[in-house]
Motif scaffolding. Sequence first.
Motif, mmCIF file in Angstrom:
data_model
loop_
_atom_site.group_PDB
_atom_site.id
_atom_site.type_symbol
_atom_site.label_atom_id
_atom_site.label_comp_id
_atom_site.label_asym_id
_atom_site.label_seq_id
_atom_site.Cartn_x
_atom_site.Cartn_y
_atom_site.Cartn_z
ATOM 1 N N ALA A 153 0.768 -1.297 -0.103
ATOM 2 C CA ALA A 153 -0.005 -0.183 0.209
ATOM 3 C C ALA A 153 0.882 1.318 0.063
ATOM 4 O O ALA A 153 2.138 1.347 0.481
ATOM 5 C CB ALA A 153 -0.940 0.057 1.246
ATOM 6 N N LEU A 154 0.363 2.248 -0.633
ATOM 7 C CA LEU A 154 1.019 3.559 -0.681
ATOM 8 C C LEU A 154 1.674 3.897 0.888
ATOM 9 O O LEU A 154 0.713 3.987 1.949
ATOM 10 C CB LEU A 154 0.108 4.713 -1.093
ATOM 11 C CG LEU A 154 0.307 5.010 -2.575
ATOM 12 C CD1 LEU A 154 -0.534 6.318 -2.885
ATOM 13 C CD2 LEU A 154 1.869 4.990 -3.170
ATOM 14 N N GLU A 155 2.904 4.212 0.841
ATOM 15 C CA GLU A 155 3.524 4.485 1.992
ATOM 16 C C GLU A 155 2.825 5.962 2.750
ATOM 17 O O GLU A 155 2.346 6.749 2.020
ATOM 18 C CB GLU A 155 5.085 4.986 1.948
ATOM 19 C CG GLU A 155 5.691 4.331 3.067
ATOM 20 C CD GLU A 155 7.067 4.169 2.586
ATOM 21 O OE1 GLU A 155 8.251 4.815 2.863
ATOM 22 O OE2 GLU A 155 7.254 3.028 2.137
ATOM 23 N N HIS A 156 3.012 6.210 3.890
ATOM 24 C CA HIS A 156 2.616 7.564 4.718
ATOM 25 C C HIS A 156 0.870 7.631 4.979
ATOM 26 O O HIS A 156 0.634 8.618 5.264
ATOM 27 C CB HIS A 156 3.201 8.527 3.937
ATOM 28 C CG HIS A 156 4.663 8.653 3.948
ATOM 29 N ND1 HIS A 156 5.175 9.511 2.826
ATOM 30 C CD2 HIS A 156 5.443 8.052 4.697
ATOM 31 C CE1 HIS A 156 6.579 9.282 3.110
ATOM 32 N NE2 HIS A 156 6.909 8.435 4.292
ATOM 33 N N PHE A 157 0.405 6.701 4.390
ATOM 34 C CA PHE A 157 -1.132 6.630 4.610
ATOM 35 C C PHE A 157 -1.607 5.189 5.506
ATOM 36 O O PHE A 157 -0.822 4.439 5.490
ATOM 37 C CB PHE A 157 -1.769 6.370 3.425
ATOM 38 C CG PHE A 157 -1.866 7.720 2.276
ATOM 39 C CD1 PHE A 157 -2.550 9.175 2.591
ATOM 40 C CD2 PHE A 157 -0.734 7.690 1.409
ATOM 41 C CE1 PHE A 157 -2.212 10.157 1.864
ATOM 42 C CE2 PHE A 157 -0.507 9.002 0.596
ATOM 43 C CZ PHE A 157 -1.310 10.276 0.607
ATOM 44 N N PRO A 158 -2.696 5.538 6.177
ATOM 45 C CA PRO A 158 -3.089 4.596 6.931
ATOM 46 C C PRO A 158 -3.765 3.456 5.980
ATOM 47 O O PRO A 158 -4.236 3.936 4.896
ATOM 48 C CB PRO A 158 -4.271 4.866 7.971
ATOM 49 C CG PRO A 158 -4.157 6.536 7.781
ATOM 50 C CD PRO A 158 -3.431 6.892 6.551
ATOM 51 N N ILE A 159 -3.556 2.196 6.271
ATOM 52 C CA ILE A 159 -4.071 1.023 5.359
ATOM 53 C C ILE A 159 -5.703 0.852 5.857
ATOM 54 O O ILE A 159 -5.774 0.755 6.824
ATOM 55 C CB ILE A 159 -3.311 -0.068 5.474
ATOM 56 C CG1 ILE A 159 -1.966 0.039 5.023
ATOM 57 C CG2 ILE A 159 -3.922 -1.332 4.609
ATOM 58 C CD1 ILE A 159 -1.044 -0.994 5.120
ATOM 59 N N GLU A 160 -6.575 0.962 4.672
ATOM 60 C CA GLU A 160 -7.907 0.447 5.179
ATOM 61 C C GLU A 160 -8.164 -0.841 4.903
ATOM 62 O O GLU A 160 -8.636 -1.722 5.847
ATOM 63 C CB GLU A 160 -8.677 1.351 4.103
ATOM 64 C CG GLU A 160 -10.079 1.005 4.333
ATOM 65 C CD GLU A 160 -11.134 2.219 3.669
ATOM 66 O OE1 GLU A 160 -10.549 3.394 3.861
ATOM 67 O OE2 GLU A 160 -12.001 1.821 3.000
ATOM 68 N N ARG A 161 -7.495 -1.427 3.787
ATOM 69 C CA ARG A 161 -7.363 -3.083 3.690
ATOM 70 C C ARG A 161 -6.540 -3.299 2.436
ATOM 71 O O ARG A 161 -6.560 -2.441 1.683
ATOM 72 C CB ARG A 161 -8.876 -3.338 3.154
ATOM 73 C CG ARG A 161 -9.222 -4.805 2.995
ATOM 74 C CD ARG A 161 -10.563 -4.813 2.612
ATOM 75 N NE ARG A 161 -10.741 -6.392 2.662
ATOM 76 C CZ ARG A 161 -11.344 -6.989 3.714
ATOM 77 N NH1 ARG A 161 -11.633 -6.216 4.840
ATOM 78 N NH2 ARG A 161 -11.489 -8.230 3.780
ATOM 79 N N ASP A 162 -5.697 -4.154 2.965
ATOM 80 C CA ASP A 162 -4.714 -4.675 1.735
ATOM 81 C C ASP A 162 -3.966 -3.498 1.197
ATOM 82 O O ASP A 162 -3.187 -2.756 1.874
ATOM 83 C CB ASP A 162 -5.215 -5.720 0.849
ATOM 84 C CG ASP A 162 -5.961 -6.833 1.162
ATOM 85 O OD1 ASP A 162 -5.396 -7.339 2.273
ATOM 86 O OD2 ASP A 162 -6.696 -7.505 0.859
#
Lengths: 251, 118
Positions: free
Chosen positions: A95-104
């Motif tokens: 997943a893109l760095e620096h962002f919280p992961i919502e799912r996968d």
Amino acid sequence: MSDDNKTIEMEVLRYRPEQDREPFFQTYEVPFEDDWSVLQGLQYIKDDLDSSLSFRWSCRMAICGSCGMMIDGVPKLGCRTFLRNYHSGKLRVEALEHFPIERDLVIVVDDFMEKLARIKPYLIPKQVRKLEQGEYLQTPGQLEQYRQFSTCINCMLCYAACPQYGLNSGFTGPGILALMHRYNADSRDGGRDQRMELGHSDEGVWGCAAVAYCSEVCPKEVDPANAINQNKMGSAIDYFLRFVRPRGATG
Amino acid sequence: MKRSNEPVFWSLFGAGGMLSALIGAALVFVTGIGVPLALLLSPDLMQYQNMLAFTQHWLGKLVIFAVIALFLWHATLRILLLLHDFGFRTGIGTKFIGNGLALLCTLAAAYLLLALGS
Ligand code: SF4
Ligand code: FES
């Protein structure tokens, strides 16, 4: 020439909040052809190997900006990156760095959307024209002033690249500041003062430490680092000039 | 939204960067290699009398002051940015020390240059 039996190992970051305590990597063996993008590889996984995998995509042609992901540690568009370039090694997708992961591979974009609205990303006409007065005209030269900055697709790759945003998410960030510049630099626009209240602050252009990795990863050659730098110059001039400018004047 | 004070430091940083890009390498060569080793330059060039005369001319004072002060402000921000990039917390304290030192040295340079008279 396509070689029919080529496969590649795709190591994909998984995180399903209802069942995984923390993100982990899952490896899939993906057969592919030379013209397959990373996104197609993920679609193969979802269709044929593991339907529980989640990721965002829409246009498949580098227009919608929804398929941003870390590919071997570099922020890239999944639809514009080809599996053949990673053959015959492994390929790691996160997943893109620096962002919280919502799912996968799906990130939470709320922070970006909220900041986007803050810079008023629309024309605020200098002089409002009535319908019968016709359209707002602009010369090709005036268009050139901002055209490059108007091609942003909000893919957020630059946010994943920006170490300043990573350290302090209060920073407005490269893409949105480039968009702020796009409107400020438009000859039809008169909203600069409204936007620059944020622009002049530490959360605005002054949060940037001129690393410029954002411009390197941008798939649309927007060059946000350049937009920010131009605004630092403008903001610095404004900073000093406001002491000599008569009250109420704008510049 | 609070207006940032960064333009002050950024302008000094920019000016220092520009100056060091223009003359930094030449200065290192003249003062560190050329004159001491008498390479391309006369070793007499930087003799005490010459340098004293240079510092006593207003233009000389200005050049020395600009080189010392602007280089310092440039270096300070560069170091602060580096620390920040490496993940050190550069809060008010670090900024205060860094910029305070640069300010102190700037004032000292100005004082000493003026004290050298003309
Ligand atoms: S500036 Fe480039 S990298 Fe950043 S969001 Fe826009 S298109 Fe994506
Ligand atoms: S799917 Fe639209 S940009 Fe990749």
